[in-house]
Write an enzyme that holds these catalytic residues in place. Structure first.
Site, mmCIF file in Angstrom:
data_model
loop_
_atom_site.group_PDB
_atom_site.id
_atom_site.type_symbol
_atom_site.label_atom_id
_atom_site.label_comp_id
_atom_site.label_asym_id
_atom_site.label_seq_id
_atom_site.Cartn_x
_atom_site.Cartn_y
_atom_site.Cartn_z
ATOM 1 N N TYR A 76 40.880 36.387 41.748
ATOM 2 C CA TYR A 76 39.620 36.919 42.254
ATOM 3 C C TYR A 76 38.752 37.242 41.044
ATOM 4 C CZ TYR A 76 36.046 39.966 44.102
ATOM 5 O OH TYR A 76 34.831 40.523 44.415
ATOM 6 N N LYS A 92 33.704 47.493 34.855
ATOM 7 C CA LYS A 92 34.398 48.614 35.499
ATOM 8 C C LYS A 92 34.595 49.800 34.548
ATOM 9 C CE LYS A 92 36.581 46.084 39.298
ATOM 10 N NZ LYS A 92 35.753 46.609 40.391
ATOM 11 N N ASP A 108 39.352 37.395 32.096
ATOM 12 C CA ASP A 108 38.597 38.298 32.955
ATOM 13 C C ASP A 108 39.307 39.645 32.915
ATOM 14 O OD1 ASP A 108 37.559 39.804 35.016
ATOM 15 O OD2 ASP A 108 37.707 38.229 36.541
ATOM 16 N N TYR A 132 32.200 44.211 52.849
ATOM 17 C CA TYR A 132 33.471 43.764 53.427
ATOM 18 C C TYR A 132 33.720 44.381 54.810
ATOM 19 C CZ TYR A 132 34.227 42.699 48.474
ATOM 20 O OH TYR A 132 34.095 42.240 47.188
#
Length: 422
Positions: free
Chosen positions: A137, A269, A240, A9
């Site tokens: 996202y 995660k 998600d 990014y």
């Protein structure tokens, strides 16, 4: 000398050189300058136990002496089997089947492929599009980019490459909304399902907390309504929980707040406490049963090289044990109390002209500004105060490690507030 590492990014012409980390302990990491920075972002939300947790480090060392890796194709091993059993026990009732992969984005790719193949195997090949939400996202891989917000998301450049899916309005009713306050959100979802259910394989969403798309926080009543609509229109429901799983919203999983079971759930995660990349896509019996048959099409054609990696499975098991034995849900409740006191209840902060909203959920808090320009320089400002902050666009947030102390948490919130109230 310029580093050969290509950072994520990053605008390569203007970005300052990255800071070099040489170690970490607890909620801090250490730079080669000798600085210790308090990590307010939990290294993109995964280091829930902080750095160098002795039990997780010991688990990795022990497993490395036994078995570091073996392919899961035609083989299995005890850590993969034990972890799958624990995940079935911990997640909402009915998610009885676990498919491993190596990152949250790939876990979502698995979920979408699973949903599409399920529809085909059950005689509905026309149901091959996904329904996502604005502000969503779901990752940076190609399939996931196609279900991220197409307007405010970060993937517009790749629009010509991506399949065209459907998007419902982002829910607006807050976490504590009453059921009648969620009706408008569900009406927008229902409208799309009424028009397109014949071509929709699955509705996918980040439950309660849309993370990288703007930290939008929504209501459990919306999840319950979405569950019913998916049942009514024969559409699979995919959660998600890459960012929300393992306590981030205040319960083990965001789904627990609504007491609903999705058809497919994706975890990553916090699954390993951030110590290794790993992901799990869980499915209910009905989805799994559709893949049991005699044709070549019944095989689920996906198999990441590192799926079910023994090191990752073993450290995930230890992460779950620490979470349970050290009352992490209690720690998260304490962090929520501090965030509420220091940010949400600060009337001067909320009245600041640059700020549009302050909100929190579980161990997450965000200050939303009108423009991203109003946060330019905040990372350097926080660094001088010994805190690592990295905003997303116009959202200044914290998702701290769950072991962060009250004094450390106050240092984080002070850095966030002082940026505005100087």
């Amino acid at each position: 000398m310029t580093s050969p590492v290509w950072p994520p990014y990053a605008h390569l012409k203007t970005q300052a050189p990255p800071l070099r980390v040489v170690g970490g302990e607890g909620a801090h990491f250490k730079l080669d300058t000798g600085e210790r920075l308090l990590d307010a972002t939990c290294s993109w939300w995964c280091m829930i136990h902080g750095y160098a947790h002795p039990r997780l480090v010991a688990a990795l060392r022990e497993q490395a002496g036994e078995l570091c890796h073996v392919m899961l194709g035609g083989l299995t091993h005890a850590p993969a089997e034990r972890l799958a059993t624990r995940l079935v026990e911990l997640t909402p009732s009915g998610l009885n089947h676990v498919f491993y992969s190596d990152s949250g984005s790939v876990g979502m790719e698995v979920a979408m492929k699973m949903a599409l193949q399920y529809q085909r195997l059950t005689g509905k090949p026309e149901k091959r599009r996904m329904l996502s939400l604005m502000k969503a996202y779901h990752g940076d891989t190609t399939g996931c980019m196609a279900v991220c917000d197409p307007e405010e998301g970060m993937h517009q450049l790749f629009a010509g490459l991506l399949p065209q899916h459907l998007f419902a309005p982002a829910p607006r009713a807050p976490f504590d909304a009453q059921p009648h306050q969620v009706e408008a959100d569900l009406a927008g979802l229902r409208q799309l399902l009424e028009r397109h259910h014949h071509e929709i394989a699955a509705l996918l969403m980040e439950p309660l907390l849309q993370a990288a798309g703007g930290l939008n926080m929504t209501s459990p009543a919306y999840l319950r309504g979405a569950r019913k609509l998916c049942d009514d229109f024969d559409v699979l429901l995919i959660f998600d929980e890459v960012a929300t799983g393992f306590g981030r919203t205040g319960q083990w999983f965001a789904a627990d707040h609504a007491k609903v079971t999705p058809d497919i759930m994706v975890l990553s995660k916090g699954l390993t406490g951030g110590y290794l990349g790993h992901a799990a896509t869980l499915a209910i019996d009905r989805v799994h049963a559709a893949f049991i048959g005699d044709t070549a099409e019944h095989a689920f054609m996906h198999g990441p090289t590192f799926m079910g990696n023994p090191l990752a499975c073993r450290v995930a098991l230890e992460s779950i044990a620490v979470f349970e034995e050290e009352d992490y849900l209690g720690k998260i409740a304490s962090l929520n109390h501090i965030l509420r006191r220091e940010l949400l209840d600060d009337t001067a902060l909320r009245a600041h002209p640059a700020i549009t909203d302050v909100r929190l959920l579980g161990a997450t808090a965000v200050i939303e500004t009108h423009t991203s320009a109003q946060l330019e320089g905040v990372a350097a400002f926080a660094r001088k105060r010994g805190v690592w902050l990295r905003p997303i666009g116009r959202w200044l947030y914290t998702m701290p490690a769950y072991i962060t102390t009250e004094e450390e948490m106050t240092r984080i919130t002070d850095a966030m507030k002082t940026w505005f109230l100087r």
